[in-house]
Scaffold this motif. Structure first.
Motif, PDB file in Angstrom:
ATOM      1  N   PHE A  90       0.830  -1.207   0.000  1.00  0.00           N
ATOM      2  CA  PHE A  90       0.000   0.000   0.000  1.00  0.00           C
ATOM      3  C   PHE A  90       0.865   1.258   0.000  1.00  0.00           C
ATOM      4  N   LEU A  91       1.893   1.276   0.827  1.00  0.00           N
ATOM      5  CA  LEU A  91       2.796   2.425   0.895  1.00  0.00           C
ATOM      6  C   LEU A  91       3.510   2.638  -0.440  1.00  0.00           C
ATOM      7  N   ILE A  93       2.359   1.832  -3.449  1.00  0.00           N
ATOM      8  CA  ILE A  93       1.376   2.356  -4.407  1.00  0.00           C
ATOM      9  C   ILE A  93       1.120   3.835  -4.169  1.00  0.00           C
ATOM     10  N   VAL A  94       1.020   4.238  -2.886  1.00  0.00           N
ATOM     11  CA  VAL A  94       0.804   5.648  -2.568  1.00  0.00           C
ATOM     12  C   VAL A  94       1.991   6.492  -3.030  1.00  0.00           C
ATOM     13  N   CYS A  95       3.203   6.013  -2.830  1.00  0.00           N
ATOM     14  CA  CYS A  95       4.392   6.767  -3.253  1.00  0.00           C
ATOM     15  C   CYS A  95       4.461   6.883  -4.770  1.00  0.00           C
ATOM     16  N   ALA A  97       1.906   6.830  -6.834  1.00  0.00           N
ATOM     17  CA  ALA A  97       0.858   7.774  -7.214  1.00  0.00           C
ATOM     18  C   ALA A  97       1.294   9.207  -6.941  1.00  0.00           C
ATOM     19  N   ALA A  98       1.965   9.438  -5.808  1.00  0.00           N
ATOM     20  CA  ALA A  98       2.427  10.785  -5.477  1.00  0.00           C
ATOM     21  C   ALA A  98       3.453  11.266  -6.494  1.00  0.00           C
ATOM     22  N   GLN A 121       7.783  17.247  -1.298  1.00  0.00           N
ATOM     23  CA  GLN A 121       6.873  16.118  -1.080  1.00  0.00           C
ATOM     24  C   GLN A 121       7.206  14.974  -2.024  1.00  0.00           C
ATOM     25  N   LYS A 122       7.551  15.293  -3.259  1.00  0.00           N
ATOM     26  CA  LYS A 122       7.920  14.251  -4.205  1.00  0.00           C
ATOM     27  C   LYS A 122       9.250  13.606  -3.831  1.00  0.00           C
ATOM     28  N   ALA A 125       8.489  11.099  -1.142  1.00  0.00           N
ATOM     29  CA  ALA A 125       7.868   9.907  -1.725  1.00  0.00           C
ATOM     30  C   ALA A 125       8.906   9.036  -2.421  1.00  0.00           C
TER      31      ALA A 125
END
Length: 130
Positions: A90-91, A93-95, A97-98, A121-122, A125
């Protein structure tokens, strides 16, 4: 010659200072002085013995922890883990996507402005993903 007559393990690492004063025999006036710092260290043989004792204690501790782990966990109750945990996936996939979202300042995007991310922020990630 300075000799340490009361050598104990509790004195290892203790810093002592010695003052040397040079003067002529006929006069009491000092011509010069120097302070010398000395630290009592264990001999090479004692260091080797300490290392061996420490390694022995570590091995005993590891053996005890493995014993307790084997007695507390029953093999029939364990599920085989064949891959990364759900949280890790999950982490990731979130990274990803970010990183795919647009950066702040890009005007030609169909994505709403509140989803634009800053460079910092990028970077976070990318670091977490890496």
């Amino acid at each position: 010659v300075i000799r340490h007559r009361d050598v104990r393990a509790s004195y290892y690492g203790v810093i002592d200072k010695f003052r040397l004063q040079v003067s002529e025999q006929s006069q009491r006036k000092a011509l010069g002085k120097k302070e010398i710092i000395a630290t009592l260290l264990p001999s090479a043989k004692e260091q080797q013995q300490q290392k061996e004792e420490e390694e022995k204690r570590i091995k005993e501790h590891l053996a005890e922890s493995v014993f307790f782990e084997q007695t507390l966990c029953h093999p029939e109750n364990r599920t085989a883990s064949s891959g990364p945990s759900l949280l890790t996936v999950f982490l990731g996939i979130v990274c990803i996507a970010a990183l795919m979202l647009p950066t702040l300042g890009e005007m030609e995007s169909l994505v709403p402005l509140y989803l634009h991310l800053s460079v910092n922020q990028k970077l976070v990630a990318a670091y977490v993903l890496g």
